[in-house]
Design a protein around this motif. Structure first.
Motif, PDB file in Angstrom:
ATOM      1  N   SER A 124       0.894  -1.146   0.000  1.00 20.04           N
ATOM      2  CA  SER A 124       0.000   0.000   0.000  1.00 20.04           C
ATOM      3  C   SER A 124       0.938   1.203   0.000  1.00 20.04           C
ATOM      4  N   MET A 125       1.122   1.847  -1.156  1.00 24.47           N
ATOM      5  CA  MET A 125       2.171   2.859  -1.301  1.00 24.47           C
ATOM      6  C   MET A 125       1.573   4.232  -1.597  1.00 24.47           C
ATOM      7  N   GLN A 126       2.215   5.257  -1.020  1.00 23.96           N
ATOM      8  CA  GLN A 126       1.805   6.634  -1.252  1.00 23.96           C
ATOM      9  C   GLN A 126       2.997   7.424  -1.795  1.00 23.96           C
ATOM     10  N   LEU A 127       2.743   8.208  -2.845  1.00 19.28           N
ATOM     11  CA  LEU A 127       3.745   9.100  -3.419  1.00 19.28           C
ATOM     12  C   LEU A 127       3.272  10.523  -3.171  1.00 19.28           C
ATOM     13  N   PHE A 128       4.027  11.243  -2.340  1.00 17.51           N
ATOM     14  CA  PHE A 128       3.673  12.597  -1.950  1.00 17.51           C
ATOM     15  C   PHE A 128       4.563  13.618  -2.642  1.00 17.51           C
ATOM     16  N   SER A 129       4.077  14.847  -2.788  1.00 18.10           N
ATOM     17  CA  SER A 129       4.910  15.934  -3.298  1.00 18.10           C
ATOM     18  C   SER A 129       5.982  16.235  -2.245  1.00 18.10           C
ATOM     19  N   PRO A 130       7.087  16.873  -2.636  1.00 20.99           N
ATOM     20  CA  PRO A 130       8.188  17.101  -1.688  1.00 20.99           C
ATOM     21  C   PRO A 130       7.791  17.864  -0.419  1.00 20.99           C
ATOM     22  N   ASN A 131       6.825  18.762  -0.491  1.00 17.27           N
ATOM     23  CA  ASN A 131       6.452  19.567   0.672  1.00 17.27           C
ATOM     24  C   ASN A 131       5.106  19.142   1.273  1.00 17.27           C
ATOM     25  N   PHE A 132       4.651  17.962   0.968  1.00 16.38           N
ATOM     26  CA  PHE A 132       3.334  17.502   1.392  1.00 16.38           C
ATOM     27  C   PHE A 132       3.123  17.651   2.898  1.00 16.38           C
ATOM     28  N   TYR A 133       4.122  17.305   3.694  1.00 15.89           N
ATOM     29  CA  TYR A 133       3.965  17.340   5.151  1.00 15.89           C
ATOM     30  C   TYR A 133       4.427  18.642   5.793  1.00 15.89           C
ATOM     31  N   ASP A 134       4.932  19.598   5.017  1.00 15.76           N
ATOM     32  CA  ASP A 134       5.383  20.867   5.601  1.00 15.76           C
ATOM     33  C   ASP A 134       4.225  21.640   6.219  1.00 15.76           C
ATOM     34  N   ASN A 135       3.167  21.804   5.478  1.00 11.22           N
ATOM     35  CA  ASN A 135       1.933  22.434   5.969  1.00 11.22           C
ATOM     36  C   ASN A 135       0.797  21.493   5.595  1.00 11.22           C
ATOM     37  N   PHE A 136       0.589  20.477   6.411  1.00 10.83           N
ATOM     38  CA  PHE A 136      -0.336  19.411   6.064  1.00 10.83           C
ATOM     39  C   PHE A 136      -1.729  19.951   5.743  1.00 10.83           C
ATOM     40  N   ASN A 137      -2.240  19.515   4.609  1.00 14.17           N
ATOM     41  CA  ASN A 137      -3.576  19.884   4.156  1.00 14.17           C
ATOM     42  C   ASN A 137      -4.285  18.601   3.740  1.00 14.17           C
ATOM     43  N   PRO A 138      -5.343  18.200   4.457  1.00 10.68           N
ATOM     44  CA  PRO A 138      -6.016  16.935   4.113  1.00 10.68           C
ATOM     45  C   PRO A 138      -6.598  16.895   2.705  1.00 10.68           C
ATOM     46  N   ALA A 139      -6.765  18.053   2.077  1.00  6.06           N
ATOM     47  CA  ALA A 139      -7.302  18.095   0.710  1.00  6.06           C
ATOM     48  C   ALA A 139      -6.205  18.006  -0.355  1.00  6.06           C
ATOM     49  N   ALA A 140      -4.941  18.023   0.060  1.00  3.11           N
ATOM     50  CA  ALA A 140      -3.837  17.924  -0.908  1.00  3.11           C
ATOM     51  C   ALA A 140      -3.815  16.526  -1.517  1.00  3.11           C
ATOM     52  N   SER A 141      -3.619  16.463  -2.813  1.00  7.08           N
ATOM     53  CA  SER A 141      -3.659  15.162  -3.489  1.00  7.08           C
ATOM     54  C   SER A 141      -2.296  14.471  -3.468  1.00  7.08           C
ATOM     55  N   PHE A 142      -2.355  13.159  -3.565  1.00  6.34           N
ATOM     56  CA  PHE A 142      -1.175  12.305  -3.657  1.00  6.34           C
ATOM     57  C   PHE A 142      -1.562  11.080  -4.460  1.00  6.34           C
TER      58      PHE A 142
END
Length: 160
Positions: free
Chosen positions: A51-69
């Motif tokens: 079960s793998m997730q690919l996030f953008s480089p700054n995904f966790y800097d200012n976490f936004n639950p609506a940000a896509s991955f």
């Protein structure tokens, strides 16, 4: 939850992927599509699922639950010579990971991830590395059962 730190070897996977967000989380839908077709992956290695997730480089800097991955359901494979229609392939590069053993059903997972990112990581000697995050669902995984076990793999690197 105390992780073990280990180098994950380069691993090829084949499976299905979908773009989603935590506020519009559709992992169950993707698993429902993948599981009936998993036997089409003829060159699979072992019985574990990823079960793998690919996030953008700054995904966790200012976490936004609506940000896509990008979310993947997959299996490890020997090569990419045979990829079933409607499936894709990806190579997880070798790297350092903090591996957490999680026991419980899906309802407890958000608390486990909150602990990892809000408590363990800030107090550790590590920071997130921009590589795939994934869970390995092995023989002890029991899909939403309170005794289900899985491994949470978080990509890390030493703080500078």
């Amino acid at each position: 939850m105390i992780p073990r730190l280990t180098i994950f070897p380069e691993t090829k996977i084949t499976g299905m992927r979908m773009t989603m967000s935590y506020s519009d989380y559709k992992s169950r839908e993707l698993w429902k599509c993948f599981m009936p077709r998993r036997k089409e992956v003829l060159n699979s290695i072992g019985t574990d699922y990823y079960s793998m997730q690919l996030f953008s480089p700054n995904f966790y800097d200012n976490f936004n639950p609506a940000a896509s991955f990008e979310y993947w359901t997959a299996m490890a494979v020997t090569d990419f010579e045979i990829i079933p229609d409607g499936m894709d392939s990806f190579t997880i590069n070798s790297g350092l990971y903090a591996v957490f053993n999680y026991t419980g059903d899906a309802s407890g997972a958000p608390a486990a991830f909150e602990y990892i990112f809000a408590t363990w990581l800030p107090s550790s000697e590590y920071v997130l590395d921009h590589r795939p995050h994934f869970e390995i669902l092995g023989d002890k995984y029991k899909n939403d059962h309170p005794d289900s076990e899985e491994e949470i793999w978080i990509p890390v690197k030493e703080k500078k």
